[in-house]
Write a protein that holds these residues in place. Structure first.
Motif, PDB file in Angstrom:
ATOM      1  N   ILE A  10       0.871  -1.186   0.000  1.00  0.00           N
ATOM      2  CA  ILE A  10       0.000   0.000   0.000  1.00  0.00           C
ATOM      3  C   ILE A  10       0.903   1.230   0.000  1.00  0.00           C
ATOM      4  O   ILE A  10       1.375   1.681   1.032  1.00  0.00           O
ATOM      5  N   LYS A  11       1.159   1.687  -1.206  1.00  0.00           N
ATOM      6  CA  LYS A  11       2.087   2.802  -1.411  1.00  0.00           C
ATOM      7  C   LYS A  11       1.502   3.761  -2.446  1.00  0.00           C
ATOM      8  O   LYS A  11       1.993   3.861  -3.572  1.00  0.00           O
ATOM      9  N   PRO A  12       0.416   4.442  -2.102  1.00  0.00           N
ATOM     10  CA  PRO A  12      -0.167   5.352  -3.094  1.00  0.00           C
ATOM     11  C   PRO A  12       0.712   6.571  -3.305  1.00  0.00           C
ATOM     12  O   PRO A  12       1.475   6.950  -2.414  1.00  0.00           O
ATOM     13  N   SER A  13       0.589   7.173  -4.478  1.00  0.00           N
ATOM     14  CA  SER A  13       1.302   8.436  -4.734  1.00  0.00           C
ATOM     15  C   SER A  13       0.466   9.572  -4.170  1.00  0.00           C
ATOM     16  O   SER A  13      -0.252  10.253  -4.917  1.00  0.00           O
ATOM     17  N   THR A  14       0.493   9.701  -2.879  1.00  0.00           N
ATOM     18  CA  THR A  14      -0.305  10.733  -2.209  1.00  0.00           C
ATOM     19  C   THR A  14       0.576  11.500  -1.236  1.00  0.00           C
ATOM     20  O   THR A  14       1.662  11.035  -0.882  1.00  0.00           O
ATOM     21  N   ALA A  15       0.059  12.646  -0.790  1.00  0.00           N
ATOM     22  CA  ALA A  15       0.810  13.433   0.199  1.00  0.00           C
ATOM     23  C   ALA A  15       0.473  12.980   1.620  1.00  0.00           C
ATOM     24  O   ALA A  15       1.336  12.939   2.480  1.00  0.00           O
ATOM     25  N   PHE A  16      -0.799  12.622   1.878  1.00  0.00           N
ATOM     26  CA  PHE A  16      -1.147  12.245   3.253  1.00  0.00           C
ATOM     27  C   PHE A  16      -2.198  11.136   3.366  1.00  0.00           C
ATOM     28  O   PHE A  16      -2.268  10.486   4.399  1.00  0.00           O
ATOM     29  N   ILE A  17      -2.979  10.908   2.311  1.00  0.00           N
ATOM     30  CA  ILE A  17      -3.978   9.840   2.429  1.00  0.00           C
ATOM     31  C   ILE A  17      -3.275   8.477   2.333  1.00  0.00           C
ATOM     32  O   ILE A  17      -2.543   8.205   1.374  1.00  0.00           O
ATOM     33  N   ALA A  18      -3.515   7.645   3.326  1.00  0.00           N
ATOM     34  CA  ALA A  18      -2.942   6.282   3.390  1.00  0.00           C
ATOM     35  C   ALA A  18      -1.415   6.269   3.467  1.00  0.00           C
ATOM     36  O   ALA A  18      -0.787   5.279   3.103  1.00  0.00           O
ATOM     37  N   GLY A  92     -17.463   8.652  -3.326  1.00  0.00           N
ATOM     38  CA  GLY A  92     -18.164   7.973  -4.428  1.00  0.00           C
ATOM     39  C   GLY A  92     -17.516   8.282  -5.765  1.00  0.00           C
ATOM     40  O   GLY A  92     -17.239   7.380  -6.568  1.00  0.00           O
ATOM     41  N   ILE A  93     -17.247   9.569  -5.995  1.00  0.00           N
ATOM     42  CA  ILE A  93     -16.582   9.959  -7.244  1.00  0.00           C
ATOM     43  C   ILE A  93     -15.231   9.233  -7.345  1.00  0.00           C
ATOM     44  O   ILE A  93     -14.869   8.681  -8.388  1.00  0.00           O
ATOM     45  N   SER A  94     -14.506   9.212  -6.234  1.00  0.00           N
ATOM     46  CA  SER A  94     -13.141   8.670  -6.242  1.00  0.00           C
ATOM     47  C   SER A  94     -13.128   7.166  -6.506  1.00  0.00           C
ATOM     48  O   SER A  94     -12.310   6.676  -7.301  1.00  0.00           O
ATOM     49  N   VAL A  95     -14.040   6.433  -5.854  1.00  0.00           N
ATOM     50  CA  VAL A  95     -14.081   4.980  -6.078  1.00  0.00           C
ATOM     51  C   VAL A  95     -14.477   4.706  -7.527  1.00  0.00           C
ATOM     52  O   VAL A  95     -13.911   3.841  -8.200  1.00  0.00           O
ATOM     53  N   CYS A  96     -15.447   5.467  -8.006  1.00  0.00           N
ATOM     54  CA  CYS A  96     -15.905   5.313  -9.394  1.00  0.00           C
ATOM     55  C   CYS A  96     -14.741   5.509 -10.364  1.00  0.00           C
ATOM     56  O   CYS A  96     -14.522   4.689 -11.263  1.00  0.00           O
ATOM     57  N   GLU A  97     -14.009   6.580 -10.171  1.00  0.00           N
ATOM     58  CA  GLU A  97     -12.877   6.872 -11.069  1.00  0.00           C
ATOM     59  C   GLU A  97     -11.817   5.775 -10.973  1.00  0.00           C
ATOM     60  O   GLU A  97     -11.303   5.312 -11.989  1.00  0.00           O
ATOM     61  N   ALA A  98     -11.495   5.368  -9.738  1.00  0.00           N
ATOM     62  CA  ALA A  98     -10.426   4.378  -9.552  1.00  0.00           C
ATOM     63  C   ALA A  98     -10.813   3.037 -10.176  1.00  0.00           C
ATOM     64  O   ALA A  98     -10.017   2.426 -10.901  1.00  0.00           O
ATOM     65  N   LEU A  99     -12.040   2.589  -9.923  1.00  0.00           N
ATOM     66  CA  LEU A  99     -12.449   1.278 -10.447  1.00  0.00           C
ATOM     67  C   LEU A  99     -12.578   1.298 -11.963  1.00  0.00           C
ATOM     68  O   LEU A  99     -12.200   0.344 -12.654  1.00  0.00           O
ATOM     69  N   THR A 100     -13.095   2.400 -12.490  1.00  0.00           N
ATOM     70  CA  THR A 100     -13.246   2.493 -13.951  1.00  0.00           C
ATOM     71  C   THR A 100     -11.871   2.424 -14.608  1.00  0.00           C
ATOM     72  O   THR A 100     -11.671   1.734 -15.617  1.00  0.00           O
ATOM     73  N   ASP A 101     -10.911   3.096 -13.991  1.00  0.00           N
ATOM     74  CA  ASP A 101      -9.551   3.118 -14.499  1.00  0.00           C
ATOM     75  C   ASP A 101      -8.910   1.719 -14.471  1.00  0.00           C
ATOM     76  O   ASP A 101      -8.339   1.245 -15.451  1.00  0.00           O
ATOM     77  N   ALA A 180      -7.075   5.625  -2.967  1.00  0.00           N
ATOM     78  CA  ALA A 180      -6.442   6.645  -2.103  1.00  0.00           C
ATOM     79  C   ALA A 180      -5.986   7.828  -2.950  1.00  0.00           C
ATOM     80  O   ALA A 180      -6.178   8.992  -2.565  1.00  0.00           O
ATOM     81  N   GLU A 181      -5.403   7.550  -4.100  1.00  0.00           N
ATOM     82  CA  GLU A 181      -4.912   8.646  -4.963  1.00  0.00           C
ATOM     83  C   GLU A 181      -6.083   9.489  -5.477  1.00  0.00           C
ATOM     84  O   GLU A 181      -6.040  10.721  -5.434  1.00  0.00           O
ATOM     85  N   ALA A 182      -7.123   8.822  -5.969  1.00  0.00           N
ATOM     86  CA  ALA A 182      -8.281   9.572  -6.491  1.00  0.00           C
ATOM     87  C   ALA A 182      -8.947  10.348  -5.363  1.00  0.00           C
ATOM     88  O   ALA A 182      -9.353  11.502  -5.533  1.00  0.00           O
ATOM     89  N   PHE A 183      -9.038   9.715  -4.186  1.00  0.00           N
ATOM     90  CA  PHE A 183      -9.694  10.392  -3.065  1.00  0.00           C
ATOM     91  C   PHE A 183      -8.918  11.640  -2.667  1.00  0.00           C
ATOM     92  O   PHE A 183      -9.512  12.699  -2.451  1.00  0.00           O
ATOM     93  N   GLU A 184      -7.596  11.522  -2.572  1.00  0.00           N
ATOM     94  CA  GLU A 184      -6.826  12.705  -2.147  1.00  0.00           C
ATOM     95  C   GLU A 184      -7.035  13.867  -3.116  1.00  0.00           C
ATOM     96  O   GLU A 184      -7.209  15.017  -2.704  1.00  0.00           O
ATOM     97  N   LYS A 185      -7.051  13.565  -4.395  1.00  0.00           N
ATOM     98  CA  LYS A 185      -7.215  14.633  -5.390  1.00  0.00           C
ATOM     99  C   LYS A 185      -8.588  15.303  -5.229  1.00  0.00           C
ATOM    100  O   LYS A 185      -8.697  16.527  -5.155  1.00  0.00           O
TER     101      LYS A 185
END
Ligand code: BTN
Length: 259
Positions: A10-18, A92-101, A180-185
């Motif tokens: 679990i190594k997302p490219s995020t600043a603080f989420i996860a 919801g937006i973030s999970v949708c984007e991540a799963l679609t991707d 995590a990445e989509a959510f942080e954005k």
């Protein structure tokens, strides 16, 4: 069979989420763990199984061992308490984007908190807020059906998994990183007051469709028109009047099926 989540992956490219991850093989509810303990902003609580997984409106969230993702993100945003429910829409937006991707399947949102594909639910989101003297604490709980091969009779008609949609098993860690990445954005956009209403509406499967809403036990038939800036669903009733529905006490179904 499947492995436990490997938190090293679990190594997302995020600043603080996860950036901080707390993993349990088995826990009652990751939301409860997040609520009952003190964690820094962005901490991810994750479990391989939950014994008392919770859904919206007091429902159970079935959390089969190692097949799904059961996670909660702890946030301490500088926002008023009424805005905490908007985090459900952001997630919801973030999970949708991540799963679609990842899966190349067009996922959509059924207002307010279900991610759906092929007429069935693949993910649910339960946001809980606690008002502390310092600042509010919000817990965004996300349950995603990933590698489940089947569901119990009472769920089969409305639940699905990414495996059932794609015929492939997925590494949960890859999905967690993407979410995590989509959510942080999206969360940073939200904190920065960037409007997310249009993005949400474009992903929301209910818009322009007929729905039945059960509000405190009373059913109304209406057509969903959009959402307000506070995340309420704007509906037009059969008598032509409009109504803004708050997600707190309501379940919405499509008139021809789950949505
Ligand atoms: C719903 O669709 O009603 C919301 C389901 C939310 C389930 C997740 S799984 C992780 C977190 N812990 C819980 O007990 N619930 C949420």
């Amino acid at each position: 069979m499947f492995n436990n989540i490997d938190i090293k992956k679990i190594k997302p490219s995020t600043a603080f989420i996860a950036k901080k991850v707390v993993h349990f093989e088995k826990v009652g509810s990751t939301n409860d763990v997040a609520k009952e303990n003190t964690y820094e902003d962005g901490t991810l609580i994750i479990a391989d199984t939950q014994t008392t997984g919770k859904g919206r409106l007091g429902r159970e969230w079935v959390s089969e061992n190692k097949s799904g993702i059961y996670m909660s993100i702890v946030l301490t945003p500088e926002i008023s308490a009424e805005k905490i429910s908007l985090l459900t829409l952001i997630a919801g937006i973030s999970v949708c984007e991540a799963l679609t991707d990842i899966c190349n399947i067009p996922f959509k949102i059924k207002w307010p908190n279900d991610i759906v594909a092929d007429g069935k639910k693949v993910c649910g989101i339960l946001t809980e807020g606690i008002i502390l003297p310092e600042k509010p604490k919000a817990i965004v709980g996300i349950g995603i059906n990933v590698n489940q091969k089947s569901f119990a009779d009472d769920l089969r008609e409305k639940a699905t998994s990414i495996y059932l949609l794609s015929n492939k098993n997925f590494d949960r860690e890859i999905i967690i990183n993407k979410v995590a990445e989509a959510f942080e954005k999206n969360y940073m956009d939200f904190i920065g007051n960037k409007p997310l209403k249009k993005k949400y509406e474009s992903l929301c499967v209910n818009i322009d469709r007929k729905i039945t809403a059960t509000i405190n036990g009373t059913q109304i038939n209406a057509t969903a028109m959009g959402i307000t800036n506070n995340g309420e669903l704007i509906v037009k009733k059969e008598d032509g009047t409009t109504l803004n529905i708050n997600s707190g006490e309501v379940s919405v179904r499509g008139i021809y099926g789950y949505y």
